[in-house]
Scaffold this motif. Structure first.
Motif, mmCIF file in Angstrom:
data_model
loop_
_atom_site.group_PDB
_atom_site.id
_atom_site.type_symbol
_atom_site.label_atom_id
_atom_site.label_comp_id
_atom_site.label_asym_id
_atom_site.label_seq_id
_atom_site.Cartn_x
_atom_site.Cartn_y
_atom_site.Cartn_z
ATOM 1 N N PHE A 106 0.806 -1.382 0.058
ATOM 2 C CA PHE A 106 0.034 0.167 -0.110
ATOM 3 C C PHE A 106 0.876 1.283 -0.070
ATOM 4 C CE2 PHE A 106 1.102 -0.757 4.454
ATOM 5 C CZ PHE A 106 0.975 0.330 5.041
ATOM 6 N N GLU A 107 0.149 2.307 -0.495
ATOM 7 C CA GLU A 107 0.828 3.644 -0.130
ATOM 8 C C GLU A 107 0.014 4.673 0.729
ATOM 9 O OE1 GLU A 107 2.695 5.710 -3.880
ATOM 10 O OE2 GLU A 107 0.470 6.270 -4.019
ATOM 11 N N TYR A 108 0.528 5.358 1.387
ATOM 12 C CA TYR A 108 -0.156 6.098 2.478
ATOM 13 C C TYR A 108 0.489 7.568 2.738
ATOM 14 C CZ TYR A 108 3.371 4.681 5.691
ATOM 15 O OH TYR A 108 4.600 4.427 6.622
ATOM 16 N N SER A 109 -0.447 8.420 2.977
ATOM 17 C CA SER A 109 0.031 9.817 3.210
ATOM 18 C C SER A 109 -1.202 10.520 4.072
ATOM 19 C CB SER A 109 0.201 10.616 1.939
ATOM 20 O OG SER A 109 -0.762 10.900 1.182
ATOM 21 N N TYR A 110 -0.844 11.719 4.577
ATOM 22 C CA TYR A 110 -1.926 12.451 4.950
ATOM 23 C C TYR A 110 -2.627 13.094 3.794
ATOM 24 C CZ TYR A 110 0.461 12.666 9.788
ATOM 25 O OH TYR A 110 0.986 12.422 10.991
ATOM 26 N N VAL A 111 -3.988 13.227 4.262
ATOM 27 C CA VAL A 111 -4.925 13.654 2.979
ATOM 28 C C VAL A 111 -4.366 14.884 2.680
ATOM 29 C CG1 VAL A 111 -6.974 14.294 2.320
ATOM 30 C CG2 VAL A 111 -6.851 12.624 3.508
ATOM 31 N N GLY A 112 -3.931 15.175 1.472
ATOM 32 C CA GLY A 112 -3.531 16.608 0.757
ATOM 33 C C GLY A 112 -2.107 16.660 0.662
ATOM 34 N N ARG A 147 5.323 4.067 1.252
ATOM 35 C CA ARG A 147 4.747 2.829 1.096
ATOM 36 C C ARG A 147 5.260 1.695 2.108
ATOM 37 N NH1 ARG A 147 5.210 1.249 -5.368
ATOM 38 N NH2 ARG A 147 4.086 3.034 -6.047
ATOM 39 N N GLY A 148 4.175 0.845 2.197
ATOM 40 C CA GLY A 148 4.376 -0.276 2.935
ATOM 41 C C GLY A 148 3.898 -1.805 2.697
ATOM 42 N N THR A 149 4.007 -2.622 3.321
ATOM 43 C CA THR A 149 3.523 -3.948 3.280
ATOM 44 C C THR A 149 2.880 -4.637 4.253
ATOM 45 O OG1 THR A 149 5.316 -4.424 1.344
ATOM 46 C CG2 THR A 149 3.831 -6.564 2.204
ATOM 47 N N VAL A 150 1.501 -4.988 4.302
ATOM 48 C CA VAL A 150 0.929 -5.748 5.317
ATOM 49 C C VAL A 150 0.769 -7.050 4.962
ATOM 50 C CG1 VAL A 150 -1.259 -5.529 6.407
ATOM 51 C CG2 VAL A 150 -0.207 -3.517 5.639
ATOM 52 N N THR A 151 0.758 -7.867 6.254
ATOM 53 C CA THR A 151 0.563 -9.372 6.108
ATOM 54 C C THR A 151 -0.801 -9.591 6.793
ATOM 55 O OG1 THR A 151 2.658 -9.695 6.303
ATOM 56 C CG2 THR A 151 1.148 -11.507 6.920
ATOM 57 N N LYS A 152 -1.763 -10.371 6.097
ATOM 58 C CA LYS A 152 -3.036 -10.659 7.036
ATOM 59 C C LYS A 152 -2.891 -11.799 7.620
ATOM 60 C CE LYS A 152 -8.183 -11.074 6.053
ATOM 61 N NZ LYS A 152 -8.944 -11.046 5.126
ATOM 62 N N LEU A 153 -3.225 -11.753 9.231
ATOM 63 C CA LEU A 153 -3.141 -12.719 9.996
ATOM 64 C C LEU A 153 -4.311 -13.351 10.058
ATOM 65 C CD1 LEU A 153 -1.519 -10.828 12.793
ATOM 66 C CD2 LEU A 153 -0.421 -12.210 11.054
ATOM 67 N N ASN A 154 -5.587 -12.985 9.657
ATOM 68 C CA ASN A 154 -6.856 -13.969 9.692
ATOM 69 C C ASN A 154 -7.756 -13.029 8.818
ATOM 70 O OD1 ASN A 154 -8.011 -12.005 11.325
ATOM 71 N ND2 ASN A 154 -8.285 -13.479 12.824
#
Length: 123
Positions: free
Chosen positions: A104-110, A116-123
């Motif tokens: 994913f890519e993230y920032s404060y709005v505006g 960027r980061g990567t997330v692992t789904k645990l369930n």
């Protein structure tokens, strides 16, 4: 090489192939996000429902509302911000998914500065 234009066109088509994005699979669940901060790996655990996200990091828990813009984009608003920075909404876009999680890519709005980061789904 008889036709370098053909080779360049072929390589550009391969490079531009879309990555898998099954974002609906990641709207809810329990997730783990690990990031290096000041040379140390830091991990947060997040539980997300359709409308809330509860994140635990460094022994502290924060809750935010989740507003889905579309299947692959959402905005987080902290429920009880303690600082001016925490009052800012965070925009998150899922860029690619796989069996384990998503990038994913993230920032404060505006804000133009995105991380960027990567997330692992645990369930």
């Amino acid at each position: 090489m008889k036709n370098p234009v053909f080779i360049i066109l072929l390589l550009s088509l391969i490079a531009c192939s879309d990555k898998e994005r099954n974002c609906k699979d990641y709207k809810t669940g329990t997730f783990e996000f690990t990031k290096e901060i000041k040379g140390k790996e830091q991990t947060s655990i997040t539980i997300r429902t359709d409308s809330l996200q509860i994140e635990t990091y460094n022994g502290k828990t924060d809750t935010a509302t989740v507003h889905w813009v579309n299947d692959c984009e959402f905005v987080l608003h902290k429920l009880h911000p303690k600082t001016m920075a925490e009052q800012k909404a965070v925009s998150i876009t899922i860029l690619a998914t796989d069996k384990k999680g998503y990038t994913f890519e993230y920032s404060y709005v505006g804000d133009a500065k995105k991380q960027r980061g990567t997330v692992t789904k645990l369930n």
